[in-house]
Design a protein around this motif. Structure first.
Motif, short mmCIF file in Angstrom:
data_model
loop_
_atom_site.label_atom_id
_atom_site.label_comp_id
_atom_site.label_asym_id
_atom_site.label_seq_id
_atom_site.Cartn_x
_atom_site.Cartn_y
_atom_site.Cartn_z
N ALA A 61 26.31 7.63 49.05
CA ALA A 61 26.65 8.05 50.40
C ALA A 61 28.07 8.59 50.51
CB ALA A 61 26.44 6.90 51.38
N TYR A 62 29.00 8.05 49.74
CA TYR A 62 30.37 8.55 49.83
C TYR A 62 30.47 9.98 49.30
CZ TYR A 62 35.38 8.61 50.33
OH TYR A 62 36.66 8.93 50.73
N ALA A 63 29.71 10.31 48.27
CA ALA A 63 29.69 11.69 47.79
C ALA A 63 29.15 12.61 48.88
CB ALA A 63 28.85 11.80 46.52
N LEU A 64 28.12 12.18 49.56
CA LEU A 64 27.59 12.98 50.67
C LEU A 64 28.64 13.18 51.75
CD1 LEU A 64 23.97 11.57 51.07
CD2 LEU A 64 24.65 13.79 50.15
N SER A 65 29.43 12.15 52.01
CA SER A 65 30.50 12.27 53.01
C SER A 65 31.56 13.28 52.57
CB SER A 65 31.15 10.91 53.25
OG SER A 65 30.24 10.02 53.84
N ILE A 66 31.90 13.26 51.30
CA ILE A 66 32.85 14.24 50.77
C ILE A 66 32.28 15.65 50.91
CG2 ILE A 66 33.91 15.13 48.65
CD1 ILE A 66 34.32 12.22 47.78
N PHE A 67 31.04 15.82 50.51
CA PHE A 67 30.41 17.15 50.59
C PHE A 67 30.34 17.63 52.03
CE2 PHE A 67 27.78 16.13 46.52
CZ PHE A 67 28.94 16.17 45.76
N LYS A 68 30.02 16.74 52.96
CA LYS A 68 29.97 17.10 54.37
C LYS A 68 31.35 17.50 54.87
CE LYS A 68 28.39 15.55 58.92
NZ LYS A 68 29.31 16.44 59.58
N THR A 69 32.39 16.82 54.41
CA THR A 69 33.75 17.18 54.80
C THR A 69 34.07 18.60 54.35
OG1 THR A 69 34.44 14.86 54.70
CG2 THR A 69 36.18 16.52 54.60
N PHE A 70 33.68 18.96 53.13
CA PHE A 70 33.88 20.32 52.66
C PHE A 70 33.12 21.32 53.53
CE2 PHE A 70 35.47 18.45 48.71
CZ PHE A 70 36.41 19.38 48.30
N MET A 71 31.88 21.01 53.86
CA MET A 71 31.07 21.93 54.66
C MET A 71 31.62 22.06 56.08
SD MET A 71 27.21 21.29 53.22
CE MET A 71 27.23 19.52 53.45
N ASP A 72 32.07 20.95 56.66
CA ASP A 72 32.67 21.00 57.99
C ASP A 72 33.94 21.85 58.00
OD1 ASP A 72 30.64 19.34 58.92
OD2 ASP A 72 31.91 17.55 59.00
N ALA A 73 34.75 21.70 56.97
CA ALA A 73 35.98 22.48 56.87
C ALA A 73 35.66 23.97 56.72
CB ALA A 73 36.83 21.99 55.72
N GLN A 74 34.62 24.27 55.98
CA GLN A 74 34.21 25.67 55.80
C GLN A 74 33.85 26.30 57.14
OE1 GLN A 74 31.47 27.73 52.58
NE2 GLN A 74 30.24 26.60 54.03
N GLU A 75 33.20 25.53 58.01
CA GLU A 75 32.85 26.03 59.33
C GLU A 75 34.09 26.34 60.18
OE1 GLU A 75 30.02 23.66 61.44
OE2 GLU A 75 28.69 23.52 59.70
N GLU A 76 35.15 25.59 59.97
CA GLU A 76 36.38 25.74 60.75
C GLU A 76 37.34 26.78 60.18
OE1 GLU A 76 37.20 24.02 63.65
OE2 GLU A 76 35.16 23.25 63.59
N ASN A 77 37.23 27.05 58.89
CA ASN A 77 38.23 27.87 58.19
C ASN A 77 37.53 29.05 57.53
OD1 ASN A 77 40.16 28.96 56.50
ND2 ASN A 77 40.62 27.06 55.44
N ARG A 78 37.76 30.23 58.03
CA ARG A 78 37.07 31.42 57.50
C ARG A 78 37.64 31.89 56.16
NH1 ARG A 78 39.57 36.45 58.90
NH2 ARG A 78 41.47 36.08 60.08
N HIS A 79 38.75 31.29 55.71
CA HIS A 79 39.38 31.66 54.44
C HIS A 79 38.94 30.76 53.28
CE1 HIS A 79 41.95 34.43 56.56
NE2 HIS A 79 42.26 33.46 57.41
N PHE A 80 38.00 29.89 53.55
CA PHE A 80 37.58 28.87 52.59
C PHE A 80 36.06 28.86 52.48
CE2 PHE A 80 35.97 24.41 52.62
CZ PHE A 80 36.15 24.15 51.28
N THR A 81 35.55 28.82 51.22
CA THR A 81 34.11 28.67 51.00
C THR A 81 33.87 27.58 49.97
OG1 THR A 81 34.05 30.37 49.28
CG2 THR A 81 33.59 31.10 51.53
N ILE A 82 32.72 26.97 50.11
CA ILE A 82 32.32 25.90 49.19
C ILE A 82 30.92 26.19 48.67
CG2 ILE A 82 31.53 24.47 51.14
CD1 ILE A 82 32.95 23.05 47.88
N THR A 83 30.72 25.98 47.38
CA THR A 83 29.38 26.05 46.80
C THR A 83 29.20 24.84 45.89
OG1 THR A 83 30.12 27.44 44.96
CG2 THR A 83 29.20 28.58 46.87
N PHE A 84 27.95 24.45 45.73
CA PHE A 84 27.60 23.29 44.92
C PHE A 84 26.69 23.72 43.80
CE2 PHE A 84 28.38 21.95 49.25
CZ PHE A 84 29.23 20.88 49.10
N GLU A 85 26.95 23.19 42.62
CA GLU A 85 26.10 23.49 41.45
C GLU A 85 25.61 22.21 40.83
OE1 GLU A 85 28.49 25.84 38.79
OE2 GLU A 85 28.50 27.53 40.15
#
Length: 86
Positions: free
Chosen positions: A62-86
């Protein structure tokens, strides 16, 4: 610029935040928690790739999911930042 975070190095909360700070070249004052992560990502510029994301999920659940969600939330707020997962 592209930054790569390796999920294999994210074994627990401490090591996860250390890997993120190293890969993204965060300043020494980074607080190593989700709020501090969001704060820095909100002004971050570049593309972030989290490779081996499944390894982080297996190790931290669950903590990894929380980290990933934080990245995705930040991407929504910041147009200069993108996140991808592999």
């Amino acid at each position: 610029m592209e930054f790569v975070i390796d999920g294999k190095n994210m074994l627990d909360r401490r090591s996860a935040h250390e890997e993120i700070a190293r890969a993204l070249r965060f300043p020494d004052y980074y607080g190593h928690n989700l709020d501090a992560l969001f704060d820095l990502l909100s002004t971050f510029e570049g593309k972030v790739v989290i490779k081996n994301a499944a390894s982080a999920l297996n190790a931290m659940g669950a903590y990894a999911l929380s980290i990933f969600k934080t990245f995705m939330d930040a991407q929504e707020e910041n147009r200069h930042f993108t996140i991808t997962f592999e």
